[in-house]
Scaffold this motif. Structure first.
Motif, PDB file in Angstrom:
ATOM      1  N   LEU B 283      57.506  74.689  11.009  1.00  0.00           N
ATOM      2  CA  LEU B 283      57.288  75.321  12.429  1.00  0.00           C
ATOM      3  C   LEU B 283      56.154  74.642  12.820  1.00  0.00           C
ATOM      4  CD1 LEU B 283      58.371  76.163  14.777  1.00  0.00           C
ATOM      5  CD2 LEU B 283      57.243  78.545  13.933  1.00  0.00           C
ATOM      6  N   ILE B 284      54.707  74.634  11.928  1.00  0.00           N
ATOM      7  CA  ILE B 284      53.204  73.835  12.393  1.00  0.00           C
ATOM      8  C   ILE B 284      53.888  72.851  12.968  1.00  0.00           C
ATOM      9  CG2 ILE B 284      50.957  74.330  12.026  1.00  0.00           C
ATOM     10  CD1 ILE B 284      51.630  76.962  10.158  1.00  0.00           C
ATOM     11  N   ARG B 285      54.252  71.810  12.350  1.00  0.00           N
ATOM     12  CA  ARG B 285      54.275  71.227  12.255  1.00  0.00           C
ATOM     13  C   ARG B 285      54.863  70.367  14.084  1.00  0.00           C
ATOM     14  NH1 ARG B 285      54.821  70.261   6.872  1.00  0.00           N
ATOM     15  NH2 ARG B 285      57.042  69.910   7.403  1.00  0.00           N
ATOM     16  N   LEU B 286      55.722  71.007  14.047  1.00  0.00           N
ATOM     17  CA  LEU B 286      56.506  71.217  15.470  1.00  0.00           C
ATOM     18  C   LEU B 286      55.658  71.119  16.483  1.00  0.00           C
ATOM     19  CD1 LEU B 286      60.283  72.116  15.568  1.00  0.00           C
ATOM     20  CD2 LEU B 286      58.787  72.449  17.529  1.00  0.00           C
ATOM     21  N   LYS B 292      51.179  71.816  20.436  1.00  0.00           N
ATOM     22  CA  LYS B 292      50.525  73.193  20.455  1.00  0.00           C
ATOM     23  C   LYS B 292      49.932  73.629  19.143  1.00  0.00           C
ATOM     24  CE  LYS B 292      53.940  75.711  23.530  1.00  0.00           C
ATOM     25  NZ  LYS B 292      52.877  76.302  24.783  1.00  0.00           N
ATOM     26  N   ASN B 293      48.484  74.354  19.024  1.00  0.00           N
ATOM     27  CA  ASN B 293      48.098  74.380  18.084  1.00  0.00           C
ATOM     28  C   ASN B 293      47.670  76.595  17.717  1.00  0.00           C
ATOM     29  OD1 ASN B 293      46.438  72.125  17.636  1.00  0.00           O
ATOM     30  ND2 ASN B 293      45.837  72.665  19.776  1.00  0.00           N
ATOM     31  N   VAL B 294      47.914  76.280  16.373  1.00  0.00           N
ATOM     32  CA  VAL B 294      47.656  77.663  15.575  1.00  0.00           C
ATOM     33  C   VAL B 294      46.851  77.826  15.287  1.00  0.00           C
ATOM     34  CG1 VAL B 294      48.761  78.610  13.394  1.00  0.00           C
ATOM     35  CG2 VAL B 294      50.634  77.563  14.897  1.00  0.00           C
ATOM     36  N   PRO B 295      45.925  78.701  15.308  1.00  0.00           N
ATOM     37  CA  PRO B 295      46.731  80.238  16.249  1.00  0.00           C
ATOM     38  C   PRO B 295      46.451  80.512  17.490  1.00  0.00           C
ATOM     39  CG  PRO B 295      44.475  81.247  15.154  1.00  0.00           C
ATOM     40  CD  PRO B 295      44.453  79.359  14.985  1.00  0.00           C
ATOM     41  N   VAL B 300      50.736  82.501  13.732  1.00  0.00           N
ATOM     42  CA  VAL B 300      52.148  81.994  12.559  1.00  0.00           C
ATOM     43  C   VAL B 300      51.652  83.255  11.281  1.00  0.00           C
ATOM     44  CG1 VAL B 300      53.037  80.976  11.314  1.00  0.00           C
ATOM     45  CG2 VAL B 300      52.899  80.121  14.178  1.00  0.00           C
ATOM     46  N   VAL B 301      53.050  84.505  11.017  1.00  0.00           N
ATOM     47  CA  VAL B 301      52.961  84.236   9.676  1.00  0.00           C
ATOM     48  C   VAL B 301      53.568  84.515   8.989  1.00  0.00           C
ATOM     49  CG1 VAL B 301      51.291  86.657  10.596  1.00  0.00           C
ATOM     50  CG2 VAL B 301      53.629  86.849  10.120  1.00  0.00           C
TER      51      VAL B 301
END
Lengths: 362, 362
Positions: B283-286, B292-295, B300-301
């Motif tokens: 999901l983070i890659r997507l 869109k960057n995390v966080p 995301v957890v």
């Protein structure tokens, strides 16, 4: 305890009541903990406990052991004034099945001198919560509920428990939340699932796919019927070709961008069991725009036997869903529970198969 | 009964045995009905019953009341010869969690003088079926099983019942099929789900999405934990932003063609709970490839606290999955059941939270 403490206790009670009145604390909400209230109002925990105790005694709050204190539904343990109104909560209304259920309910309730409050949840637990709260506030004598996302853990568990404590009968239709002992009316969905799969197998189909709903009780049961039919005939399950959708992703499956995925997943099977006629109709359109015809290229069976199953160039083999009967029976049980006995009733309708021409003999 | 009938009875027995020998009738398969055999061999039903009765007495077939007659597992009720071999069946092996589970099992079994037969199911019930049959044929003293599609009705119910009848102990890990009373070892997934959601809520997140697995026990439980955390904090559930995937559609979600759907469904939330680190990483890659960057843009957890959670530019807040401990405990229970007591054991591991920096304070 001195006078000062006494007035503090009254202030806290008033503060809680006002927060409930202006909906800051809604029905079913947890109020702040004793410690939190004690430090916020700079009073002792004992004073907090006294204030809460009074509100619990008045039925405004409800203590749940080990979980906290919640805003209670208004009204006494058992409401003295009957409203002669039944709360009916269904997931959808625009679908083909629901109008008949509602008509069935309405017919019996009217005969019995009752009216109906109707709530629609769109299969969203938060909408179900709102319906339950609003109906409890305006007052109903009983509920007929088609639960939201009945295959998943129940978001409104506590509300249903509170309703039960108030001796307000509830009848669930089409499914039920596991772990309760409420009345319910369901179709024998396992058997229905087995019957449509049997039709495919009897016509020589060994590779059977499926398009099932994963968040509803009926989806899981209809899939279980497929497993039974396969096992009985020493056939195996084609996991890749079993597609599970939820309420929220349904629309994406058929908008077009996922056609390649669905075709890919169904490429190994000669037939597909669809969760209902709506899914079947959408799938048949999808197949059509990709050059595949039913039943020549792929066979399809379905559930509900709605008008959809009879408006195609071919007609769909489907299971009759006795919608009006379900509605009538639900209302009959509710009237019985209100007037005669509170014993929960469990009604299971036998599925009826309509064989038409969506299955090709292999 | 004359000689002719007697020899017919022998012919039928032989025919069934040969069909089993050449795998036309596989273990667990239903053999044709008495009527079918009677008409096929042009003999009386009584003769058929006699032939089947002999094979049942020999333990080759097994009658199940009201369901039919099935090919039995080879061997007596309780195998006299212990193989000192344990059948271990897991869903995956290439994943990050499984090698540690297997190591844990292997360590304890080796110490106890046992060897391990390993089967991988890829979360397919039909592969699980094959593993169970092959291991029963080659002989094992007990099973350690991570069940396939443990949230769905159990495809291999009858096989597990037959294994139980033979007094072969089974320990399920990570989940269990409901309705059985076997030993199991699980993580408290509800609590784990509640803990990661609590982290989000404590950081000011009110709109929380999810990416859960619908066909496994753990997915449903972790979602239940989210519901609990939301309820406790008087927050509601955002159905649109709860995405449910199954074993078979996982790959499609992240291949790229569904990006617009996922972004659309998560557009209302400030954070997402992922079923495990693998999903979180995908999901983070997507999100990344869509700017869109995390966080910063979305929190995301996740679950498992694998190496994946520590190899990003930021580190992932996740729940520790005590894989090796689970493996060791499973093997310990099996050895105990083989040597001491058959009483089923239910072990629930407490989740441990690792807070890192994938959650933004709002």
């Amino acid at each position: 305890m001195n006078n000062n403490e006494l007035s503090k206790h009254a202030v806290l009670s008033l503060w809680i009541k006002e927060n409930i009145a202006d909906n800051t604390f809604k029905i079913g909400d947890k109020i702040p903990s004793e410690n939190e209230l004690a430090s916020r109002f700079m009073i002792s925990r004992q004073t907090v406990r006294q204030a809460i105790g009074t509100l619990v005694a008045e039925g405004i709050l409800i203590r749940e052991h080990g979980r906290g204190t919640y805003v209670n539904f208004p009204g006494k343990k058992e409401p003295a004034d009957k409203t002669k109104r039944i709360g009916v909560i269904t997931t959808y209304l625009d679908d083909y099945v629901f109008p008949s259920i509602i008509h069935g309910i309405e017919e019996v309730l009217t005969d019995g001198g009752y009216t109906m409050s109707l709530g629609i949840t769109h299969n969203k637990p938060s909408d179900e919560e709102n319906c339950l709260i609003q109906m409890m506030q305006s007052g109903v004598d009983a509920f007929i509920v088609e639960g939201t996302k009945s295959a998943l853990p129940n978001f409104n568990k506590r509300l249903y428990e509170q309703i039960k404590e108030k001796n307000i009968p509830t009848v669930f239709i089409n499914g039920y939340y596991t772990g309760y002992n409420d009345s319910y009316i369901i179709l024998d969905d396992v058997k229905a699932g087995e019957m449509v799969a049997d039709v495919l197998i009897q016509n020589g189909h060994k590779y059977i796919g499926g398009f099932y709903k994963s968040d509803d009780f009926q989806g899981i049961r209809r899939y279980e019927g497929l497993l039974k039919a396969l096992k009985k005939n020493n056939l195996t399950i084609n996991d890749t070709s079993i597609i599970w959708y939820t309420t929220e992703d349904y629309k994406y499956y058929f908008e077009g961008t996922m056609d390649h995925i669905i075709l890919n997943r169904l490429s190994e099977v000669t037939s597909v069991v669809c969760y209902n006629d709506l899914v079947a109709a959408s799938l048949i359109r999808l197949l059509k725009r990709n050059g595949k015809n039913v039943p020549e290229d792929i066979s399809v069976v379905s559930f509900d036997d709605s008008f959809l199953s009879k408006q195609m160039v071919f007609n769909l083999t489907s299971i009759v869903y006795p919608a009006k009967k379900v509605g009538k029976k639900a209302a009959q049980i509710i009237l019985q529970q209100l007037n005669v006995s509170k014993k929960p009733e469990h009604v299971v309708f036998e599925p009826i198969l309509k064989i038409r021409d969506s299955v090709k003999k292999l």
